[in-house]
Design a protein around this motif. Structure first.
Motif: not given
Length: 373
Positions: A163-167, A250-254, A318-328
Motif C-alpha cells: 500500500s502506501a504510508l498515509n493511506a 508477519t501474517v496478517g500484520q500491517i 505520519k506513522l499509524t499507532p500500533g503499526a509494525k516497523t523495520f524494528e519488528d
C-alpha cells in the motif's frame, strides 16, 4: 502460517553423495498442508522450496524484491505486459527459476494462470499517476481485489499487499484514498494478508530524489517546503518484504516501513544542493498554480508530475499507532545522509564529480560525508 514437520536428521543419496537433511528443510503449511522443501546449501543454484508470484515486478521496488527472492533459490513467476520491461529480471535467478508470464489486468484468466501454482503472492501493482487506460481505482482497488480473490481460490499461503504510508479513505489524494480502499478489499477477500506501507522510496533510478535533483539547483517548493517526509531506501523495503516470505509472525500484520529520520522538503532540497554543488536559488509555487501546471503537463506524451502528486506533497508522513516497523523485522534502515551521494553524484558537473562533500548538518544529524565516498 508455516509449521515445521520433520523431527530428526535424515540423509539422502544422490550420485553416490550423501546429503544431510534437517528438520528446518521441511516446512508444512498450516493453512493448506502442502510441503515446502529446501534443497541445496543455499544460494541461487539451490531451492528454497517457494514458488512466488510478484505482480508489479517490473517496477522500481519489484526488481529489488525479485533479486532478493531469486538469489535464494525460489521459483519466481514474473507477470508482465511488455516483454522489454522484464528482460533484466531473467538473470536474477538460476536457469529456469525466473518464469515470465504475460498478463493483462482485464484478463482474469491470465492473472489466474500466474497465481495457481504459487504458495506466495506479492502485489506491488500501483500507479503514481492516472492514464486513459488505467485509473487509480482500476489498479489499486479492482485489480488488488481480483488478485486476493484468486489467491484465496487457489489456497495461496501468503498474500502480501503493498500500500502506501498515509493511506486513508478520507485523504484528499485519490492515490492515497484508493490505496486504503485496496487494503480493505484485499483483507475482505484474504483476511490474513500482510499489508506493507512504505514511505517515499529512493535508490538507483528512483522517482523521488532524482525528480528533486533534476531541477539542477533551482529549488521549486510546494507548501513552502514545510511538508515532512521520511524517505526510505528501496533496498531496505525489499529486504523487509523478503523476510515476510518465511516469518509466520508477519501474517496478517500491517508494516509501515520508513527511513531513519524525518526531513522537510526544504531540508532535502538543501541536501541535494550541497551534494550536487548546484544552487540557482529557490521559488515557492502556490498549490493552485502547481495544479494548473501539472494538469497542463499531463497532455505531454511522456510521464510528468501529476496533480495528485502535488496533493501528496502537501501531506506530512505520519506513522499509524500500533503499526509494525523495520524494528519488528530486525532491520536498521539505511541513512539517506550517508548513502545519498551514491544516487545524486550523476547530477554533478563533470568538473567536480569526485570531489568530497563538506561536513554539514542535514535535519538533526551531523554527517561526515567524506568517509563514505
Amino acid at each position: 502460517m508455516f509449521a515445521s514437520a520433520a523431527t530428526k536428521q535424515t540423509k539422502q543419496t544422490f550420485l553416490g553423495l550423501a546429503q544431510k537433511r534437517f528438520n528446518h528443510d521441511l516446512i508444512i503449511s498450516s493453512k493448506t498442508g502442502r510441503p515446502i522443501i529446501k534443497r541445496g546449501g543455499g544460494g541461487r543454484s539451490s531451492s528454497s522450496g517457494h514458488v512466488v508470484t510478484v505482480f508489479g515486478c517490473t517496477g522500481f521496488l519489484g526488481r529489488y524484491l525479485v533479486n532478493r527472492i531469486a538469489r535464494e533459490g525460489a521459483h519466481v513467476i514474473v507477470p508482465y505486459r511488455d516483454e522489454d520491461d522484464m528482460r533484466h529480471l531473467k538473470v536474477m535467478g538460476d536457469l529456469g527459476k525466473i518464469i515470465p508470464m504475460e498478463i493483462h489486468l482485464r484478463n482474469k484468466d491470465s492473472l489466474e494462470a500466474a497465481i495457481r501454482h504459487s504458495d506466495t503472492v506479492y502485489n506491488l501493482l500501483g500507479r503514481d499517476y492516472e492514464t486513459r487506460n488505467f485509473s487509480f481505482e482500476d489498479v489499486h482497488v479492482e485489480a488488488a481485489g481480483i488478485l486476493a480473490e484468486l489467491a484465496t481460490k487457489h489456497e495461496v499461503d501468503r498474500f502480501i499487499q503493498v500500500s502506501a504510508l498515509n493511506a486513508n479513505v478520507d485523504s484528499p489524494s485519490r492515490f492515497l484514498s484508493t490505496k486504503a480502499k485496496g487494503e480493505e478489499v484485499v483483507r475482505s477477500a484474504f483476511p490474513n494478508a500482510t499489508i506493507v506501507r512504505p514511505s517515499a522510496m529512493y535508490g538507483q533510478e528512483d522517482r523521488f530524489l532524482a525528480r528533486l535533483a533534476m531541477s539542477r539547483g533551482l529549488s521549486i517548493r510546494i507548501n513552502e517546503g514545510t511538508t515532512k517526509v521520511r524517505p526510505v531506501n528501496v533496498a531496505d523495503v525489499g529486504a523487509g518484504m523478503r523476510i515476510m516470505l518465511d516469518d509466520p509472525k508477519t501474517v496478517g500484520q500491517i508494516y509501515e516501513l520508513v527511513g531513519d529520520q524525518e526531513y522537510t522538503y526544504a531540508q532535502l532540497l538543501q541536501f541535494i544542493k550541497e551534494t550536487t554543488n548546484q544552487d540557482l536559488g529557490e521559488i515557492n509555487v502556490p498549490k493552485p498554480v502547481a495544479n494548473m501546471i501539472a494538469k497542463a503537463l499531463n497532455f505531454l506524451p511522456w510521464q510528468t508530475v501529476g496533480a495528485d502528486e502535488i496533493e501528496r506533497m502537501m501531506i506530512d508522513d505520519k506513522l499509524t499507532p500500533g503499526a509494525k516497523t523495520f524494528e519488528d523485522l530486525g532491520i536498521e534502515p539505511t541513512s539517506l545522509e550517508l548513502t545519498g551521494i551514491q544516487y545524486l553524484r550523476r547530477f554533478r558537473s563533470n568538473l567536480y564529480t569526485d570531489d568530497p562533500l563538506p561536513k554539514g548538518v542535514v535535519g538533526k544529524k551531523k554527517v561526515y560525508h567524506t568517509q563514505y565516498l
